[in-house]
Design an enzyme around this catalytic site. Structure first.
Site, short mmCIF file in Angstrom:
data_model
loop_
_atom_site.label_atom_id
_atom_site.label_comp_id
_atom_site.label_asym_id
_atom_site.label_seq_id
_atom_site.Cartn_x
_atom_site.Cartn_y
_atom_site.Cartn_z
N THR A 131 33.01 31.77 41.51
CA THR A 131 32.71 30.41 41.98
C THR A 131 31.39 30.38 42.74
OG1 THR A 131 35.05 29.82 42.18
CG2 THR A 131 33.50 28.50 43.44
N ASP A 161 31.83 26.94 33.96
CA ASP A 161 32.27 26.49 35.29
C ASP A 161 33.76 26.71 35.51
OD1 ASP A 161 31.88 24.87 37.81
OD2 ASP A 161 33.29 23.56 36.78
N ASP A 189 36.16 30.59 36.73
CA ASP A 189 36.80 31.02 37.98
C ASP A 189 38.27 30.64 38.00
OD1 ASP A 189 36.27 28.32 38.11
OD2 ASP A 189 35.32 28.37 40.09
N GLY A 190 38.58 29.46 37.48
CA GLY A 190 39.98 29.03 37.43
C GLY A 190 40.81 29.92 36.52
N ASP A 220 31.06 22.71 44.06
CA ASP A 220 30.70 21.83 42.94
C ASP A 220 29.90 20.63 43.42
OD1 ASP A 220 31.82 23.36 40.97
OD2 ASP A 220 33.62 22.14 40.71
#
Length: 224
Positions: free
Chosen positions: A31, A65, A68-69, A90
């Site tokens: 992140t 993006d 990371d999740g 973000d």
């Protein structure tokens, strides 16, 4: 709009996420790294005007993006702090991307200005709409967070973060290709309009949910 593709994209990037896990890369580390790269690339693009060579790197960072999740789900399962950190960074990255656009209008207007007043209007409109877009970007996220804090949901809207970034990147790319700020200005106008619509959509959605709760509460009271 592009938010509907998030599930499919996560499945496609899952093998990369597994590699990251094997390399002992943390979700929070990804992140932070992604946000730093987004901020740095956006500012460098705005200052130098090297749009074409750098916008591809920015697009790659934006595309991954959600990595990371995916890493978080494979390791810790996701933490509240991780979600908070991701959302906070973000917002900073969104600000930096739009600042990059403003810098293009401010520092590189000589690309399309040849003494005509029309070209000057392009820069003014682009900067003005970019500033509006910065505001709507923050308010869109705030509306969702504030709604959730009082027990409601406000995830709807015509332009989610993915949509906004797509519009910006396309506007940047075409402007870099043509050296004409008109295309980026059009992207900023579209972004500002869609951002304002999204903000009001979320306001009206929360209002609808609250009114529905009030009706249910009144019906319950009357039945007693």
């Amino acid at each position: 709009m592009l938010e509907h593709c998030r599930g499919l994209w996560k499945k496609l990037t899952e093998p990369i996420a597994r590699v990251c896990v094997r390399m002992h890369m943390s979700a929070n580390g990804i992140t932070i790294t992604g946000s730093i790269l987004s901020i740095a690339l956006s500012i460098v693009i705005g200052i130098t005007g090297w749009i074409i060579p750098l916008v591809f790197f920015l697009a790659i960072v934006v595309l991954f993006d959600s990595l990371d999740g995916s890493v978080a789900m494979l390791t810790t399962g996701g933490t509240k702090f991780g979600a908070f950190l991701d959302s906070t960074l973000d917002r900073i990255a969104d600000w930096a991307v739009l600042i990059g656009c403003i810098l293009i209008f401010y520092l590189h207007s000589d690309w399309w200005m040849h003494g005509g007043s029309g070209e000057d209007v392009i820069s003014h409109v682009g900067i003005g709409c970019a500033l509006v877009s910065i505001m709507t970007s923050f308010v869109t996220s705030y509306a969702r967070a504030r709604a959730e804090s009082v027990g409601y949901e406000a995830k709807n809207g015509i332009a989610t973060r993915a949509d906004r970034l797509f519009i910006i990147l396309v506007g940047m790319f075409v402007t870099g290709l043509t050296h004409n700020g008109l295309w980026l200005a059009i992207a900023m106008v579209l972004l500002a309009v869609l951002g304002l619509i999204t903000v009001f959509q979320r306001i009206f959605e929360v209002r609808r949910q609250m009114k529905a709760d009030e009706r249910d509460s009144n019906i319950g009271t009357n039945e007693r």
